[in-house]
Design an enzyme around this catalytic site. Structure first.
Site, PDB file in Angstrom:
ATOM      1  N   HIS A 148      12.639 -51.145 -40.577  1.00 46.30           N
ATOM      2  CA  HIS A 148      11.221 -50.792 -40.628  1.00 46.30           C
ATOM      3  C   HIS A 148      10.414 -51.929 -41.243  1.00 46.30           C
ATOM      4  CE1 HIS A 148       7.645 -48.509 -42.219  1.00 46.30           C
ATOM      5  NE2 HIS A 148       7.656 -48.153 -40.952  1.00 46.30           N
TER       6      HIS A 148
ATOM      7  N   HIS B 213       0.275 -48.142 -36.426  1.00 45.55           N
ATOM      8  CA  HIS B 213       1.275 -47.385 -35.685  1.00 45.55           C
ATOM      9  C   HIS B 213       0.755 -46.890 -34.340  1.00 45.55           C
ATOM     10  CE1 HIS B 213       2.971 -46.914 -39.837  1.00 45.55           C
ATOM     11  NE2 HIS B 213       4.072 -47.163 -39.172  1.00 45.55           N
TER      12      HIS B 213
ATOM     13  N   ARG C  79      -5.547 -33.198 -59.129  1.00 42.19           N
ATOM     14  CA  ARG C  79      -5.387 -32.443 -60.375  1.00 42.19           C
ATOM     15  C   ARG C  79      -6.265 -31.202 -60.284  1.00 42.19           C
ATOM     16  NH1 ARG C  79      -3.703 -29.430 -63.744  1.00 42.19           N
ATOM     17  NH2 ARG C  79      -3.693 -29.799 -66.003  1.00 42.19           N
TER      18      ARG C  79
ATOM     19  N   CYS D 222      -5.923 -39.264 -64.863  1.00 39.30           N
ATOM     20  CA  CYS D 222      -5.672 -38.043 -65.620  1.00 39.30           C
ATOM     21  C   CYS D 222      -5.223 -38.408 -67.033  1.00 39.30           C
ATOM     22  CB  CYS D 222      -4.602 -37.214 -64.917  1.00 39.30           C
ATOM     23  SG  CYS D 222      -4.148 -35.693 -65.775  1.00 39.30           S
TER      24      CYS D 222
ATOM     25  N   TYR E  99      -6.832 -31.650 -73.861  1.00 33.64           N
ATOM     26  CA  TYR E  99      -7.235 -33.044 -73.670  1.00 33.64           C
ATOM     27  C   TYR E  99      -7.748 -33.667 -74.963  1.00 33.64           C
ATOM     28  CZ  TYR E  99      -6.691 -31.796 -68.786  1.00 33.64           C
ATOM     29  OH  TYR E  99      -6.181 -31.358 -67.590  1.00 33.64           O
TER      30      TYR E  99
END
Length: 557
Positions: free
Chosen positions: A130, A155, A229, A276, A412
């Protein structure tokens, strides 16, 4: 025709015959196993009508004429041979397979199968050939090719389909070609379809990251593999009835904005990296257990966002900067069974600063926001942790205190390594806004085997608050010696470096070396640098993980 022309024609035909024999010999050497089928069926309506070559001459160069005849005959013969091959293939009854059978073939030991449409292919022999490398093709092993081919338009060319045709072994059973049905009582039943390359950390709610080898393929992350998320089910919103409510100041007037209303504000575009807070949490788990999703290095992505500037919309509602502390609170239209919506906030000073470029975004990479990324409108806060970029935005207000949302007040936040769940006091720590300097290696992968000679190391680097990455250092021996990596040429304004820098190092592998301990660390324009180990920055939520990133690879001689 002259005698000379007849002689050259006979000679050309002899050459043509010899060449055709050579082609047949070459074809037999590379002919796929008899069980493999052709990708396309033979036409049954006689639409295939090859043109017979003309033997008429014009001009004086008889040698050129002879070669033209040879070319025409070659083309005619090749077309007939290929047409005959397709017809024979179409007359065979193809074996039928279930999706489960295809999925069970996703390793060299079991064979590597993929699908395209309703057709099944065994590409085991092709994996090492490939052009994009074996790892790229292996991402599709056991499943469909379409989502991956959609990322790379190269492709979609006839010769690629012809190459794939050699590996066809059958077709999917008709019942497996139908789209799956979903239970309407399931709150996640109407979640959008996701790209199969994403590495899933949780299905409900859906959280996933792109594999590292795809993450830094492009400076701008393609929408289908942008990390996702979600905290709650994805709402299915009607853009025609959507309204964004902007709460006005005391004595002012609130706004109820449709998408068309938002389009009336000046359109602003900015390239921003979202990360994140839990990116690379899995490395903290290796030190000591934490609570949270096991993000690896892929909870970060970059897009070109477009929308109305938040400062313009707030000003339209009558808001202005205040000498007192104030916060802009955002509330999403996603909610749990109790009706509790996701929420977050940022300081008013950032929201009202035109240079901060905070957006009410409705486009992502030139397209309407995908549903997983906040359609129809989300907040984009450059330089700030992803948790504040509220999706499916429904309400904006200016308050004297930050949002009372659980995700603002009780999540957080970072703590000392000595704090555990019995002693944690969330009120004692500020909410994460700007993130620290970060970098990670995306190639080679940890545990990979590379060849001796040279190694190419790739990765990303980013710092919060608009601080620019000025250097990435890479070590092949665990940090004893260092090389400066090459940074991409993307230029960003001072103090507004909202997007990552991709980097690369090409270095010689020391002679006789059997393994490499590759390490990277980044430096920003405030000369902040990543810590060398995880343990001193460990925290019970596993956030802010930005120690030197390390991969261990083996070297073949």
């Amino acid at each position: 025709m002259t005698n000379q022309g007849e002689t050259e024609l006979k000679h050309s035909l002899a050459l043509s015959h010899d060449h055709m024999c050579f082609l047949r010999s070459l074809s037999s050497r590379f002919r796929p196993p008899p069980s493999r089928l052709c990708i396309q069926a033979c036409s049954t309506n006689e639409s295939f009508q090859p043109q017979r070559p003309s033997l008429n001459f014009s001009g004086d160069n008889s040698s050129t004429r002879g070669w033209r005849i040879m070319g025409a005959l070659l083309g005619f013969g090749t077309a007939l041979a290929y047409h005959d091959h397709r017809c024979r293939a179409s007359q065979e009854s193809p074996p039928l397979y279930t999706k489960e059978e295809v999925y069970s073939h996703r390793s060299p030991e079991t064979g590597i199968w993929v699908t395209l449409g309703s057709e099944v292919f065994d590409v085991t022999e092709f994996v090492e050939l490939h052009p994009g490398g074996p790892s790229k093709l292996m991402l599709a092993a056991g499943g469909p090719l379409e989502p991956f081919w959609a990322l790379y338009a190269i492709h979609n060319q006839p010769h690629v389909y012809e190459l794939l045709a050699q590996y066809k072994i059958g077709e999917l059973k008709p019942e497996d070609s139908a789209p799956p049905t979903l239970e309407t009582s399931d709150p996640y039943a109407h979640d959008p379809m996701r790209h199969p390359a994403l590495k899933v950390n949780s299905q409900r709610p859906f959280n996933a990251e792109p594999p590292p080898e795809l993450l830094t393929e492009n400076y701008i992350t393609p929408n289908p593999i942008f990390f996702t998320r979600n905290h709650l089910p994805v709402p299915n919103l009607d853009p025609d009835t959507y309204r964004l409510h902007i709460v006005g100041p005391p004595g002012g007037q609130s706004l109820s904005l449709s998408l068309c209303d938002l389009y009336m504000f000046p359109k602003h575009e900015v390239t921003v990296t979202l990360q994140c807070a839990g990116n690379r949490r899995s490395e903290m788990t290796q030190v000591k257990e934490v609570r949270g999703l096991e993000w690896r290095t892929g909870a970060i992505s970059t897009a070109r966002w477009a929308g109305a500037r938040l400062c313009d919309v707030l000003a339209q509602a009558g808001h202005q900067l205040s000498e007192k502390e104030a916060h802009v609170c955002f509330e999403g239209l996603d909610s749990d069974p109790t009706g509790t919506a996701y929420g977050a906030s940022i300081p008013l000073a950032r929201a009202m600063d035109p240079e901060a470029e905070v957006l009410l975004a409705y486009e992502m990479n030139g397209q309407p926001l995908p549903r997983d990324h906040g359609f129809p409108v989300r907040v984009v806060v450059p330089g700030v942790v992803g948790a504040r970029h509220v999706k499916w935005l429904g309400r904006v207000s200016v308050e004297p205190e930050e949002s009372y949302s659980h995700w603002q007040r009780r999540d957080y936040k970072g703590f000392s390594p000595s704090v555990d769940w019995d002693t944690v006091d969330f009120d004692s720590a500020p909410s994460i806004q700007e993130l620290p300097i970060q970098s990670a290696i995306t190639e080679p992968r940890d545990g990979e085997t590379i060849e001796s000679g040279e190694v190419i190391v790739k990765g990303y680097a980013w710092s919060g608050g608009g601080r620019a990455v000025i250097r990435v250092d890479v070590s092949l021996d665990g940090g004893l010696t260092w090389h400066a990596a090459d940074l991409d040429a993307e230029k960003q304004p001072p103090r507004k470096a909202w997007a990552w820098r991709l980097w690369q190092l090409q270095a010689s592998v020391p002679a006789g070396q059997k393994e490499l301990n590759i390490v990277c660390k980044a430096v920003d324009d405030s000369y902040n640098v990543q810590p060398d180990t995880v343990a001193p920055i460990w925290n019970l939520r596993g956030v802010l993980s930005n120690a030197w990133h390390r991969v261990h690879v083996h070297v073949t001689s």
